[in-house]
Motif scaffolding. Structure first.
Motif, PDB file in Angstrom:
ATOM      1  N   LYS A  93       0.552  -1.057   0.286  1.00 49.47           N
ATOM      2  CA  LYS A  93      -0.724   0.036   0.399  1.00 49.47           C
ATOM      3  C   LYS A  93       0.907   1.538  -0.510  1.00 49.47           C
ATOM      4  O   LYS A  93       0.349   2.017  -0.519  1.00 49.47           O
ATOM      5  N   LYS A 109       9.504   9.110   2.303  1.00 52.82           N
ATOM      6  CA  LYS A 109       9.213   8.069   1.317  1.00 52.82           C
ATOM      7  C   LYS A 109      10.500   7.740   1.848  1.00 52.82           C
ATOM      8  O   LYS A 109      10.541   6.518   0.753  1.00 52.82           O
ATOM      9  N   SER A 133       3.494  16.226  -2.398  1.00 51.72           N
ATOM     10  CA  SER A 133       4.872  15.932  -1.725  1.00 51.72           C
ATOM     11  C   SER A 133       5.372  16.107   0.215  1.00 51.72           C
ATOM     12  O   SER A 133       6.275  15.270   0.089  1.00 51.72           O
ATOM     13  N   ASP A 183       3.574   1.627  -1.536  1.00 48.87           N
ATOM     14  CA  ASP A 183       4.265   1.681  -2.573  1.00 48.87           C
ATOM     15  C   ASP A 183       3.205   2.337  -4.196  1.00 48.87           C
ATOM     16  O   ASP A 183       3.381   3.456  -4.206  1.00 48.87           O
ATOM     17  N   GLU A 184       2.229   1.813  -3.227  1.00 50.33           N
ATOM     18  CA  GLU A 184       0.568   2.937  -3.939  1.00 50.33           C
ATOM     19  C   GLU A 184       0.514   3.938  -3.854  1.00 50.33           C
ATOM     20  O   GLU A 184       0.214   4.759  -4.656  1.00 50.33           O
ATOM     21  N   LEU A 185       0.847   4.464  -2.964  1.00 45.43           N
ATOM     22  CA  LEU A 185       0.692   5.661  -1.829  1.00 45.43           C
ATOM     23  C   LEU A 185       2.357   7.264  -2.681  1.00 45.43           C
ATOM     24  O   LEU A 185       1.979   7.942  -3.003  1.00 45.43           O
ATOM     25  N   VAL A 234       2.521  13.051   1.681  1.00 45.55           N
ATOM     26  CA  VAL A 234       1.815  11.903   1.290  1.00 45.55           C
ATOM     27  C   VAL A 234       2.462  11.033   2.608  1.00 45.55           C
ATOM     28  O   VAL A 234       2.078  10.040   2.913  1.00 45.55           O
ATOM     29  N   VAL A 272       3.264   6.095  -5.321  1.00 40.59           N
ATOM     30  CA  VAL A 272       3.766   6.170  -6.770  1.00 40.59           C
ATOM     31  C   VAL A 272       2.765   7.292  -7.278  1.00 40.59           C
ATOM     32  O   VAL A 272       2.568   8.095  -8.084  1.00 40.59           O
ATOM     33  N   SER A 273       1.573   6.824  -6.478  1.00 42.99           N
ATOM     34  CA  SER A 273       0.008   8.001  -6.576  1.00 42.99           C
ATOM     35  C   SER A 273       0.578   9.571  -6.020  1.00 42.99           C
ATOM     36  O   SER A 273      -0.178  10.216  -6.610  1.00 42.99           O
ATOM     37  N   ASN A 274       1.709   9.215  -5.828  1.00 41.01           N
ATOM     38  CA  ASN A 274       1.310  10.898  -4.993  1.00 41.01           C
ATOM     39  C   ASN A 274      -0.072  11.274  -3.962  1.00 41.01           C
ATOM     40  O   ASN A 274       0.156  12.528  -4.020  1.00 41.01           O
ATOM     41  N   ARG A 275      -0.314  10.616  -3.318  1.00 39.91           N
ATOM     42  CA  ARG A 275      -1.563  11.034  -2.596  1.00 39.91           C
ATOM     43  C   ARG A 275      -1.052  12.211  -1.463  1.00 39.91           C
ATOM     44  O   ARG A 275      -0.184  11.767  -0.591  1.00 39.91           O
ATOM     45  N   ASN A 291      -9.189   4.660   5.640  1.00 37.55           N
ATOM     46  CA  ASN A 291      -9.011   5.938   4.466  1.00 37.55           C
ATOM     47  C   ASN A 291     -10.647   6.221   3.407  1.00 37.55           C
ATOM     48  O   ASN A 291     -10.791   5.369   2.227  1.00 37.55           O
TER      49      ASN A 291
END
Length: 483
Positions: free
Chosen positions: A54, A211, A66, A56-58, A69, A60-63, A99
């Protein structure tokens, strides 16, 4: 056939079978517990792997951008790690990642948690906590909790508990919080109605959920979980080790069973020839009590010894019981030999017979347990059948076989006498040769040079050194060393 011996042997193996069952149950539980702990660790690692996936997904999506996240990373990491720490101890997962961008980020056993990892403002995420409470004023009333980084929480608690006269000495120059920060923290609690118990520490520090750092942190936590699981397994092994208390129980069980058997057999023996219980005299009851007492002692020794041998010497319980039985038998024979009731030959033969009886009992129990895989019952049936067949075989032992064994014994005695004579002759010859040899050594190493020279020549000749290689005169010595 000696029924008494069959009954006694079966009772002895019953003690061994019971001790073996106790040991096996403990070992089975140990194996199951270790296997269960392996499953617990596997579940914990799956929880960590879920969190890492999860995260890694965050990333990548940069939720959250910067600058935000890391807050979502903290939520997922906290959920995965706390569940893993519960799972590795065999407990159920306690944390749920909500979430939904609502008032709670996590839920632990029904308790709502809002995670705040904010570095701005220099107030250890307290401004973000206050802003959230302003937006959701009933969050605390519904038993909600705010979670901040572990390092932030440690500082906040220290400042919260620090008295003012100590706080005025704080300066930012020493790298820690200043007096103004102390005042800001206390103003936060005084004005917002917060209590220190409304905050809790995350399992992560602020720097660890960034990160570039979270992967290493999660890897270390996985190693820590593996270490915790290893510690738990060591504890499981220690909890399943043989104990003195369990050994005492085995001794007590052996004593009780053997006492009962000895009492029953003694009463049966005294009731022979048509006697009844009422006909037993005081002397009869004294004999019965003595037999029962001896059974109590032997049973206690048997139970404790079988438990010790089976657990600390890797000895099968049936074999351990046979060793005890053989030891008792040999001890009885030794007592008779010392008292003059047995000759040396009778002592040896009786001891061999006692060991053979015990071996047959052990083998029969082992085979019975293998063929009838029912705890205790298989050993008892095997022992009863094997011992009965063995006793019948001894009863039908023919006269011809007895004579053959006697003839064999006489031959052995004659052979022993012949070997003894040869041995005595060898010793006599050896003594004579040694006397000659020692005399030659005395000459060869005599302080007198001339005597030593002639003695060395004799010694060399006695050791079969060729005469041509022996130096007999000064001329031969000079020729050997100078030419």
């Amino acid at each position: 056939m000696k029924v008494k011996r069959v009954v006694k042997s079966t009772q002895e193996q019953a003690v061994a079978a019971w001790v073996g069952l106790v040991n096996q149950l403990r070992i089975n539980d140990l194996i199951e517990s270790l296997d269960r702990q392996d499953q617990n660790l596997d579940s914990a690692m799956k929880s960590m792997d879920w969190a890492i996936g999860k995260i890694d997904e965050l990333v990548v999506s940069n939720r959250g951008g910067s600058r935000g996240v890391h807050g979502f990373i903290a939520e997922v990491a906290e959920c995965g790690l706390e569940n893993a720490q519960s799972l590795v101890h065999g407990e159920k997962p306690v944390m749920e990642w909500v979430n939904d961008n609502g008032p709670a980020d996590l839920v632990r056993n029904g308790v709502k948690i809002q995670v705040k990892f904010v570095n701005g403002g220099g107030k250890f995420s307290l401004d973000a906590v206050a802003a959230h409470l302003e937006k959701y004023p009933d969050f605390l009333d519904k038993d909600g909790v705010y979670q901040i980084p572990k390092d932030y929480f440690d500082v906040v608690r220290a400042l919260y508990e620090m008295p003012k006269d100590e706080a005025v000495k704080l300066t930012a120059s020493d790298g820690g919080p200043s007096y103004s920060i102390w005042k800001a923290v206390h103003e936060f609690f005084d004005s917002s109605g917060f209590g220190i118990d409304d905050l809790e520490a995350s399992k992560f520090e602020y720097s660890e959920v960034q990160k570039g750092a979270i992967a290493d942190k999660m890897g270390k936590e996985k190693d820590s979980l593996a270490g915790e699981s290893a510690r738990i397994k060591r504890g499981i092994c220690e909890d399943h080790e043989p104990t003195l208390q369990e050994g005492a129980k085995a001794a007590a069980a052996g004593a009780a069973l053997e006492t009962g058997t000895a009492f029953a057999l003694s009463v049966k023996r005294h009731l022979a020839n048509g006697k009844r219980i009422g006909d037993l005299t005081r002397d009869d009851w004294v004999d019965i009590a003595r037999d029962s007492g001896m059974g109590f002692v032997k049973g206690g020794v048997r139970g404790g010894a079988v438990y010790g041998l089976s657990n600390y010497a890797a000895t099968p319980s049936s074999v351990a019981s046979a060793l005890v039985t053989a030891s008792f038998g040999v001890a009885d024979c030794a007592h008779g030999f010392r008292n003059g009731d047995l000759t040396e030959v009778e002592f040896i033969e009786s001891s061999e017979a006692a060991c053979l009886d015990a071996s047959v009992s052990a083998l029969s129990s082992f085979v019975g347990q293998s063929l009838i895989p029912i705890p205790v019952l298989g050993a008892l049936v095997g022992n009863a059948v094997g011992t009965t067949v063995y006793e019948l075989g001894k009863d039908f032992h023919s006269k011809q076989e007895s004579e053959l064994l006697a003839h064999y014994a006489r031959e052995l005695e004659a052979l022993d006498a012949e070997v003894d004579a040869e041995y005595a002759a060898c010793l006599s010859s050896l003594r004579e040769n040694m006397a000659v040899y020692i005399e030659l050594l005395g000459k060869a190493f005599s302080p007198n040079v001339a005597r030593a020279f002639s003695g060395s020549i004799e010694l060399a000749a006695s050791l079969n050194v060729p005469d041509g290689e022996i130096l007999h005169t000064r001329k031969e010595i000079d020729g050997f060393f100078l030419n």
